[in-house]
Design a protein around this motif. Structure first.
Motif, PDB file in Angstrom:
ATOM      1  N   ILE A 169      57.694  73.282   4.288  1.00  0.00           N
ATOM      2  CA  ILE A 169      57.290  74.590   3.760  1.00  0.00           C
ATOM      3  C   ILE A 169      55.777  74.638   3.644  1.00  0.00           C
ATOM      4  O   ILE A 169      55.163  73.666   3.202  1.00  0.00           O
ATOM      5  CB  ILE A 169      57.910  74.822   2.363  1.00  0.00           C
ATOM      6  CG1 ILE A 169      59.422  74.623   2.409  1.00  0.00           C
ATOM      7  CG2 ILE A 169      57.509  76.179   1.812  1.00  0.00           C
ATOM      8  CD1 ILE A 169      60.249  75.840   2.582  1.00  0.00           C
ATOM      9  N   HIS A 170      55.193  75.796   4.019  1.00  0.00           N
ATOM     10  CA  HIS A 170      53.762  76.017   3.836  1.00  0.00           C
ATOM     11  C   HIS A 170      53.324  75.580   2.434  1.00  0.00           C
ATOM     12  O   HIS A 170      53.973  75.959   1.460  1.00  0.00           O
ATOM     13  CB  HIS A 170      53.451  77.522   3.952  1.00  0.00           C
ATOM     14  CG  HIS A 170      53.097  77.966   5.323  1.00  0.00           C
ATOM     15  ND1 HIS A 170      53.939  78.730   6.093  1.00  0.00           N
ATOM     16  CD2 HIS A 170      51.978  77.768   6.061  1.00  0.00           C
ATOM     17  CE1 HIS A 170      53.350  78.988   7.257  1.00  0.00           C
ATOM     18  NE2 HIS A 170      52.166  78.409   7.264  1.00  0.00           N
ATOM     19  N   PRO A 171      52.253  74.864   2.322  1.00  0.00           N
ATOM     20  CA  PRO A 171      51.737  74.564   0.980  1.00  0.00           C
ATOM     21  C   PRO A 171      51.166  75.831   0.353  1.00  0.00           C
ATOM     22  O   PRO A 171      50.855  76.790   1.053  1.00  0.00           O
ATOM     23  CB  PRO A 171      50.630  73.539   1.246  1.00  0.00           C
ATOM     24  CG  PRO A 171      50.222  73.759   2.661  1.00  0.00           C
ATOM     25  CD  PRO A 171      51.411  74.309   3.383  1.00  0.00           C
TER      26      PRO A 171
ATOM     27  N   ALA B 259      51.380  80.058   1.264  1.00  0.00           N
ATOM     28  CA  ALA B 259      50.554  80.424   2.424  1.00  0.00           C
ATOM     29  C   ALA B 259      51.408  80.915   3.588  1.00  0.00           C
ATOM     30  O   ALA B 259      50.959  80.959   4.723  1.00  0.00           O
ATOM     31  CB  ALA B 259      49.705  79.232   2.845  1.00  0.00           C
ATOM     32  N   CYS B 260      52.626  81.284   3.295  1.00  0.00           N
ATOM     33  CA  CYS B 260      53.533  81.769   4.337  1.00  0.00           C
ATOM     34  C   CYS B 260      53.079  83.123   4.868  1.00  0.00           C
ATOM     35  O   CYS B 260      52.334  83.838   4.217  1.00  0.00           O
ATOM     36  CB  CYS B 260      54.945  81.887   3.780  1.00  0.00           C
ATOM     37  SG  CYS B 260      55.772  80.307   3.595  1.00  0.00           S
ATOM     38  N   ASN B 261      53.576  83.463   6.027  1.00  0.00           N
ATOM     39  CA  ASN B 261      53.333  84.784   6.606  1.00  0.00           C
ATOM     40  C   ASN B 261      53.835  85.849   5.633  1.00  0.00           C
ATOM     41  O   ASN B 261      55.020  85.893   5.307  1.00  0.00           O
ATOM     42  CB  ASN B 261      54.094  84.868   7.939  1.00  0.00           C
ATOM     43  CG  ASN B 261      53.930  86.208   8.618  1.00  0.00           C
ATOM     44  OD1 ASN B 261      53.755  87.236   7.972  1.00  0.00           O
ATOM     45  ND2 ASN B 261      54.005  86.184   9.927  1.00  0.00           N
TER      46      ASN B 261
ATOM     47  N   GLN C 185      56.941  73.699  12.185  1.00  0.00           N
ATOM     48  CA  GLN C 185      57.324  75.079  11.870  1.00  0.00           C
ATOM     49  C   GLN C 185      57.784  75.160  10.417  1.00  0.00           C
ATOM     50  O   GLN C 185      58.590  74.335   9.969  1.00  0.00           O
ATOM     51  CB  GLN C 185      58.451  75.523  12.798  1.00  0.00           C
ATOM     52  CG  GLN C 185      58.733  77.010  12.707  1.00  0.00           C
ATOM     53  CD  GLN C 185      59.931  77.419  13.548  1.00  0.00           C
ATOM     54  OE1 GLN C 185      60.964  76.768  13.527  1.00  0.00           O
ATOM     55  NE2 GLN C 185      59.793  78.502  14.277  1.00  0.00           N
ATOM     56  N   CYS C 186      57.270  76.157   9.707  1.00  0.00           N
ATOM     57  CA  CYS C 186      57.660  76.356   8.310  1.00  0.00           C
ATOM     58  C   CYS C 186      59.117  76.823   8.266  1.00  0.00           C
ATOM     59  O   CYS C 186      59.492  77.763   8.955  1.00  0.00           O
ATOM     60  CB  CYS C 186      56.743  77.382   7.668  1.00  0.00           C
ATOM     61  SG  CYS C 186      57.218  77.823   5.985  1.00  0.00           S
ATOM     62  N   ASP C 187      59.923  76.175   7.430  1.00  0.00           N
ATOM     63  CA  ASP C 187      61.333  76.543   7.318  1.00  0.00           C
ATOM     64  C   ASP C 187      61.510  77.910   6.658  1.00  0.00           C
ATOM     65  O   ASP C 187      62.522  78.564   6.838  1.00  0.00           O
ATOM     66  CB  ASP C 187      62.083  75.506   6.476  1.00  0.00           C
ATOM     67  CG  ASP C 187      62.139  74.163   7.175  1.00  0.00           C
ATOM     68  OD1 ASP C 187      62.213  74.147   8.417  1.00  0.00           O
ATOM     69  OD2 ASP C 187      62.105  73.137   6.484  1.00  0.00           O
ATOM     70  N   ARG C 188      60.512  78.326   5.869  1.00  0.00           N
ATOM     71  CA  ARG C 188      60.648  79.570   5.125  1.00  0.00           C
ATOM     72  C   ARG C 188      60.214  80.786   5.944  1.00  0.00           C
ATOM     73  O   ARG C 188      60.920  81.774   6.016  1.00  0.00           O
ATOM     74  CB  ARG C 188      59.843  79.489   3.827  1.00  0.00           C
ATOM     75  CG  ARG C 188      60.106  80.638   2.885  1.00  0.00           C
ATOM     76  CD  ARG C 188      59.693  80.299   1.457  1.00  0.00           C
ATOM     77  NE  ARG C 188      58.315  79.836   1.399  1.00  0.00           N
ATOM     78  CZ  ARG C 188      57.778  79.212   0.340  1.00  0.00           C
ATOM     79  NH1 ARG C 188      58.511  78.979  -0.722  1.00  0.00           N
ATOM     80  NH2 ARG C 188      56.534  78.826   0.358  1.00  0.00           N
ATOM     81  N   CYS C 189      59.022  80.715   6.577  1.00  0.00           N
ATOM     82  CA  CYS C 189      58.526  81.911   7.277  1.00  0.00           C
ATOM     83  C   CYS C 189      58.505  81.738   8.805  1.00  0.00           C
ATOM     84  O   CYS C 189      58.163  82.666   9.521  1.00  0.00           O
ATOM     85  CB  CYS C 189      57.140  82.285   6.773  1.00  0.00           C
ATOM     86  SG  CYS C 189      55.837  81.177   7.330  1.00  0.00           S
ATOM     87  N   LEU C 190      58.857  80.577   9.289  1.00  0.00           N
ATOM     88  CA  LEU C 190      58.992  80.279  10.715  1.00  0.00           C
ATOM     89  C   LEU C 190      57.665  80.218  11.481  1.00  0.00           C
ATOM     90  O   LEU C 190      57.663  80.091  12.699  1.00  0.00           O
ATOM     91  CB  LEU C 190      59.943  81.272  11.415  1.00  0.00           C
ATOM     92  CG  LEU C 190      61.335  81.413  10.776  1.00  0.00           C
ATOM     93  CD1 LEU C 190      62.190  82.383  11.580  1.00  0.00           C
ATOM     94  CD2 LEU C 190      62.030  80.069  10.666  1.00  0.00           C
TER      95      LEU C 190
HETATM   96 ZN   LIG Z   1      55.687  79.475   5.704  1.00  0.00          ZN
END
Ligand SMILES: [Zn+2]
Length: 173
Positions: free
Chosen positions: A135-137, A145-147, A73-78
């Motif tokens: 974090i999403h690359p 590449a986050c939501n 799970q991405c810490d930034r956008c979940l």
């Molecule tokens: Zn993300």
């Protein structure tokens, strides 16, 4: 036999009848394995592990090469994303004390041991590739590449001064 035992059985290498010399094995670390261990950050995964085993009279050397990805799970956008992993490790099994292997992980085994169980080693090697901050690359254009919806929410918090750019959405929500 319970299902859970079945899942882990496939990561064992029989050594009692094994001839001296080099042997090669392929293992797949799959969703079943990662869900069995219930790692807090790794829900799923698909990782191949190539194991080159060299058997000598009192020493068994394993070179393990791993390739694949873990679903984290991405810490930034979940949102979840595939985190690629790549690793090379060496494990040395020896019957008795061994000189000259300072850096390697050495496992002492008895002459009677009939197989090597790689379940925990393979799992540990895979999950220790996960960084503390996941974090999403960035995509090909250098954008995260986050939501995008989640990024908008995050930006609003940053603008209103309730957050800093280094803070993550998981800290706010
Ligand atoms: Zn993300």
């Amino acid at each position: 036999m319970k299902a859970s035992e079945n899942i882990l059985d496939k990561y064992k290498i029989p050594i009692s009848g094994l001839s001296t010399g080099v042997h090669e094995y392929m293992f797949l670390l799959d969703d079943d394995m990662f869900s069995y261990f219930k790692h807090p950050d790794v829900e799923k995964g698909s990782v191949t592990a190539k194991v080159i085993l060299e058997k000598r009279p009192t020493v068994i050397e394993l070179d393990i090469t791993m390739n694949g990805s873990l679903t984290v799970q991405c810490d930034r956008c979940l949102e979840t994303f595939q985190y690629p992993i790549e690793s090379e490790e060496k494990i040395v099994y020896t019957m008795g004390k061994l000189e000259g292997y300072d850096d390697e992980e050495i496992v002492i085994i008895s002459k009677e041991q009939s197989f090597i169980d790689l379940t925990n080693d393979l799992y540990e090697i895979a999950v220790t590739q996960i960084p503390i901050s996941k974090i999403h690359p960035n995509d090909a254009k250098g954008k995260p590449a986050c939501n995008p919806e989640m990024l908008k929410i995050l930006e609003q918090y940053i603008i209103t001064g309730e957050s800093t750019p280094t803070q993550k959405l998981s800290d706010i929500l």
